[in-house]
Design a protein around this motif. Structure first.
Motif, short mmCIF file in Angstrom:
data_model
loop_
_atom_site.label_atom_id
_atom_site.label_comp_id
_atom_site.label_asym_id
_atom_site.label_seq_id
_atom_site.Cartn_x
_atom_site.Cartn_y
_atom_site.Cartn_z
N ALA A 1 11.44 3.35 6.51
CA ALA A 1 10.52 2.37 5.90
C ALA A 1 10.40 2.65 4.40
O ALA A 1 10.34 3.79 3.97
N LEU A 2 10.38 1.59 3.64
CA LEU A 2 10.18 1.72 2.20
C LEU A 2 8.71 2.00 1.93
O LEU A 2 7.83 1.49 2.63
N PRO A 3 8.41 2.80 0.92
CA PRO A 3 7.00 3.05 0.60
C PRO A 3 6.33 1.76 0.12
O PRO A 3 6.96 0.92 -0.53
N THR A 4 5.07 1.60 0.46
CA THR A 4 4.32 0.42 0.05
C THR A 4 3.96 0.55 -1.42
O THR A 4 3.43 1.57 -1.84
N ARG A 5 4.26 -0.48 -2.17
CA ARG A 5 3.88 -0.49 -3.59
C ARG A 5 2.44 -0.96 -3.69
O ARG A 5 2.03 -1.88 -3.01
N ARG A 6 1.69 -0.31 -4.56
CA ARG A 6 0.29 -0.67 -4.77
C ARG A 6 0.16 -1.31 -6.14
O ARG A 6 0.65 -0.78 -7.13
#
Length: 88
Positions: A5-10
């Protein structure tokens, strides 16, 4: 085969990014204006947003005091309890 999974961008508004990084919103605007920090238009949102993690990296490199040159000595007296006079 497992797909990571790609990290969630904030993302946050410029004033919120300034608050998170304990700086003035003008500092964030200036870094955007200089091209050091990109802003994003997000689907379904109005306004401009900044990547929170990217802003932290860029703003952590900011200088706390004005640039006087590589050989300048700036002494921080903001936390010193002493009697002194400032003449403007």
């Amino acid at each position: 085969m497992s797909q990571s999974a790609l990290p969630t961008r904030r993302f946050a508004t410029i004033p919120k990014v300034a608050e998170l990084n304990q700086c003035d919103p003008g500092t964030v605007y200036n870094r955007v204006k200089k091209g050091d920090l990109p802003v994003f238009k997000l689907p379904g949102k109005r306004g401009h947003y900044v990547d929170v993690d990217e802003a932290a990296k860029v703003l952590s490199k900011r200088q706390k005091y004005a640039t006087f040159g590589p050989d300048a000595v700036v002494k921080d007296l903001s936390n010193v309890v002493a009697d002194f006079e400032v003449m403007d």
